[in-house]
Motif scaffolding. Structure first.
Motif, short mmCIF file in Angstrom:
data_model
loop_
_atom_site.label_atom_id
_atom_site.label_comp_id
_atom_site.label_asym_id
_atom_site.label_seq_id
_atom_site.Cartn_x
_atom_site.Cartn_y
_atom_site.Cartn_z
N THR A 78 0.92 -1.28 0.15
CA THR A 78 -0.18 -0.07 0.06
C THR A 78 0.89 1.22 -0.03
OG1 THR A 78 -1.53 -1.28 1.50
CG2 THR A 78 -1.95 1.24 1.09
N SER A 79 0.57 2.09 -0.83
CA SER A 79 1.49 3.38 -1.21
C SER A 79 0.60 4.84 -0.73
CB SER A 79 1.75 3.39 -2.32
OG SER A 79 2.39 4.73 -2.83
N GLY A 80 1.11 5.44 0.22
CA GLY A 80 0.61 6.76 0.43
C GLY A 80 1.58 7.83 -0.68
N ALA A 81 1.14 9.13 -0.46
CA ALA A 81 2.00 9.98 -1.43
C ALA A 81 2.25 11.08 -0.75
CB ALA A 81 0.37 10.41 -2.33
N ARG A 121 -7.30 -8.77 13.52
CA ARG A 121 -5.81 -8.79 12.95
C ARG A 121 -5.55 -7.21 12.66
NH1 ARG A 121 -3.49 -11.71 7.78
NH2 ARG A 121 -1.04 -11.04 7.95
N VAL A 122 -4.68 -6.56 13.38
CA VAL A 122 -4.63 -5.15 13.18
C VAL A 122 -3.08 -5.09 12.22
CG1 VAL A 122 -3.88 -2.95 14.16
CG2 VAL A 122 -5.27 -4.59 15.23
N LEU A 123 -3.19 -4.47 11.12
CA LEU A 123 -2.05 -4.34 10.06
C LEU A 123 -1.62 -2.58 10.33
CD1 LEU A 123 -3.66 -6.10 7.55
CD2 LEU A 123 -2.02 -7.10 9.00
N VAL A 124 -0.23 -2.66 9.92
CA VAL A 124 0.36 -1.15 9.78
C VAL A 124 0.29 -0.91 8.42
CG1 VAL A 124 2.42 0.28 9.87
CG2 VAL A 124 1.85 -1.24 11.79
N PRO A 126 -0.32 2.92 5.74
CA PRO A 126 0.65 2.28 4.26
C PRO A 126 1.76 1.45 4.67
CG PRO A 126 0.77 4.60 4.43
CD PRO A 126 0.06 4.13 5.58
N ASP A 127 2.29 0.92 3.47
CA ASP A 127 3.70 0.30 3.72
C ASP A 127 4.62 1.24 3.46
OD1 ASP A 127 2.95 -2.58 4.12
OD2 ASP A 127 1.53 -2.09 2.32
N LEU A 128 4.55 1.95 2.50
CA LEU A 128 5.75 3.00 2.14
C LEU A 128 5.03 4.41 1.47
CD1 LEU A 128 5.56 2.07 -0.87
CD2 LEU A 128 7.65 0.70 -0.29
N ILE A 129 5.87 5.16 0.74
CA ILE A 129 5.32 6.52 0.48
C ILE A 129 6.01 6.56 -1.12
CG2 ILE A 129 4.90 8.86 0.25
CD1 ILE A 129 3.41 7.21 2.49
N GLY A 130 4.99 6.86 -2.16
CA GLY A 130 5.60 7.34 -3.56
C GLY A 130 5.34 8.69 -3.64
N VAL A 131 5.83 9.21 -4.67
CA VAL A 131 5.62 10.70 -4.97
C VAL A 131 4.51 10.88 -6.07
CG1 VAL A 131 7.96 11.57 -4.19
CG2 VAL A 131 7.52 10.68 -6.68
N ASP A 132 3.79 11.94 -6.00
CA ASP A 132 2.86 12.48 -6.91
C ASP A 132 3.19 13.61 -7.74
OD1 ASP A 132 2.35 13.97 -4.82
OD2 ASP A 132 0.19 13.59 -5.11
N TYR A 133 2.41 14.40 -8.28
CA TYR A 133 2.62 15.62 -8.99
C TYR A 133 3.57 15.27 -10.14
CZ TYR A 133 -0.48 18.75 -6.31
OH TYR A 133 -1.66 19.56 -5.85
N ASN A 208 1.89 4.58 10.88
CA ASN A 208 0.65 4.49 10.04
C ASN A 208 0.26 5.57 9.27
OD1 ASN A 208 -0.98 1.80 10.97
ND2 ASN A 208 -0.22 2.49 12.84
N VAL A 209 1.31 6.53 9.26
CA VAL A 209 1.22 7.78 8.32
C VAL A 209 2.02 7.39 6.90
CG1 VAL A 209 1.49 9.82 7.97
CG2 VAL A 209 0.58 9.30 10.25
N TRP A 210 3.27 6.97 7.15
CA TRP A 210 4.00 6.69 5.90
C TRP A 210 4.84 5.39 6.03
CZ3 TRP A 210 5.59 10.82 9.38
CH2 TRP A 210 6.56 10.55 10.50
N GLY A 211 4.34 4.66 6.64
CA GLY A 211 4.83 3.16 6.55
C GLY A 211 6.29 2.96 7.01
N SER A 212 7.12 2.35 6.24
CA SER A 212 8.77 2.48 6.32
C SER A 212 9.28 3.72 5.59
CB SER A 212 9.24 1.48 5.80
OG SER A 212 9.14 1.27 4.37
N GLY A 213 8.67 4.62 4.80
CA GLY A 213 9.35 5.86 4.33
C GLY A 213 9.01 5.77 2.98
N ARG A 214 9.71 6.86 2.09
CA ARG A 214 9.53 7.24 0.71
C ARG A 214 10.51 6.05 -0.09
NH1 ARG A 214 10.95 11.76 1.08
NH2 ARG A 214 13.13 11.44 0.06
N VAL A 215 9.85 5.53 -0.85
CA VAL A 215 10.56 4.46 -1.81
C VAL A 215 11.63 5.07 -2.54
CG1 VAL A 215 9.21 4.95 -4.17
CG2 VAL A 215 10.29 2.88 -3.52
N PHE A 216 12.83 4.13 -2.50
CA PHE A 216 13.97 4.93 -3.09
C PHE A 216 14.51 3.58 -4.00
CE2 PHE A 216 18.87 5.92 -2.36
CZ PHE A 216 18.68 6.96 -3.15
N ALA A 217 14.41 3.93 -5.19
CA ALA A 217 14.98 3.16 -6.52
C ALA A 217 16.28 2.73 -6.10
CB ALA A 217 14.65 3.62 -7.66
#
Length: 285
Positions: A78-81, A121-124, A126-133, A208-217
């Motif tokens: 699951t990705s936030g933004a 069952r409680v899950l954290v 999103p899992d991480l964050i991607g960028v938009d715009y 539970n706001v940004w998961g593990s952080g922003r994805v870094f390719a």
């Protein structure tokens, strides 16, 4: 919160404190207090802080997060933004967790209703964050005169962030086709860049706001083993060609196939599954 009591565009919304009242009607044979869930998006014009203090709500009313449905599935990433022009800040419409499961899966053969779990069952999420715009040639909105964006068309939203995360997954699959879906997922999550503390108090943990952080390719790809070096094999006509890589003798893809991008309630999801070469399909909605 802001509220508009009419669809008339000339009538402005009114920013104030409102009392939300739910009238719950029950039918014969139904529980006296059926379960009700109200989802309020946390955005610029919505609720910026939900009250969690004791005695502010009835005991049978739970105030919780907004990640639900497909983005809450434990099988998906699951990705936030966060915006490209300020990637250390969360978008105000990015959904928060945790996600709670109260029922097991539905029987696919009999369609019998799911049984309740012995313990929720409680899950954290999103899992991480991607960028938009992200820049596009036609979609979604045209921005001009912005101090942070050159004039042009941009695509905001978690539905723009999820394809970015999917692109990193695709690069990882190409670089390391022998890796499993779980290994690619672990690489994306474990190498994400932590986000700083946000100015908005969401009432939930940072995870539970940004998961593990922003994805870094670069880091995600580097965390995976490279594809085996292709071995030259004889080809017809006396020439030479490079052997196919990434496929087992049975034809299974050694990596993963991206099958779905879904967006629901401020949380975008990236779903992975293994597939055979002859039947691999991709869909997006």
């Amino acid at each position: 919160m802001g509220y508009t009591a009419t669809t008339d565009p000339t009538v402005p919304s009114v920013l104030a404190d409102y009392t939300l009242v739910l009238a719950r009607a029950t039918n014969v044979g139904e529980p006296a207090t059926p379960r009700v869930k109200v989802i309020i998006a946390i955005d610029d014009g919505g609720v910026q802080r939900l009250p969690y203090a004791p005695d502010e709500w009835r005991d049978d009313v739970v105030i919780g997060p907004v990640v639900f449905a497909h983005p809450a599935d434990p099988a998906v990433l699951t990705s936030g933004a966060a915006p490209t022009f300020k990637p250390e800040s969360m978008e105000p419409y990015s959904g928060t967790g945790p996600a709670t499961y109260y029922f097991g899966p539905v029987d696919r053969l009999t369609h019998r209703p799911a049984d309740p779990l012995l313990e929720p069952r409680v899950l954290v999420k999103p899992d991480l964050i991607g960028v938009d715009y992200v820049r596009t040639t036609f979609f979604e909105s045209y921005y001009s005169g912005s101090p942070v964006l050159p004039d042009g068309y941009y695509f905001p939203g978690t539905s723009a962030a999820a394809p970015g995360v999917a692109a990193v997954a695709a690069l990882a699959m190409q670089y390391s086709p022998q890796s499993t879906a779980q290994q690619v997922r672990d690489a994306l999550v474990s190498t994400a860049v932590p986000m700083p503390t946000q100015p908005v108090d969401y009432g939930v943990s940072d995870a539970n706001v940004w998961g593990s952080g922003r994805v870094f390719a670069p880091a995600a790809i580097a965390a995976l083993p490279a594809a085996p070096a292709p071995a030259p094999v004889p080809a017809g006509g006396g020439g030479m060609r490079l052997a196919d890589t990434g496929l087992s003798a049975g034809g299974d893809l050694g990596g993963i196939t991206l099958v779905a991008l879904l967006l629901l309630a401020g949380g975008a999801v990236v779903s992975f599954s293994r597939a055979r070469r002859a039947t691999a399909r991709g869909t997006r909605s």
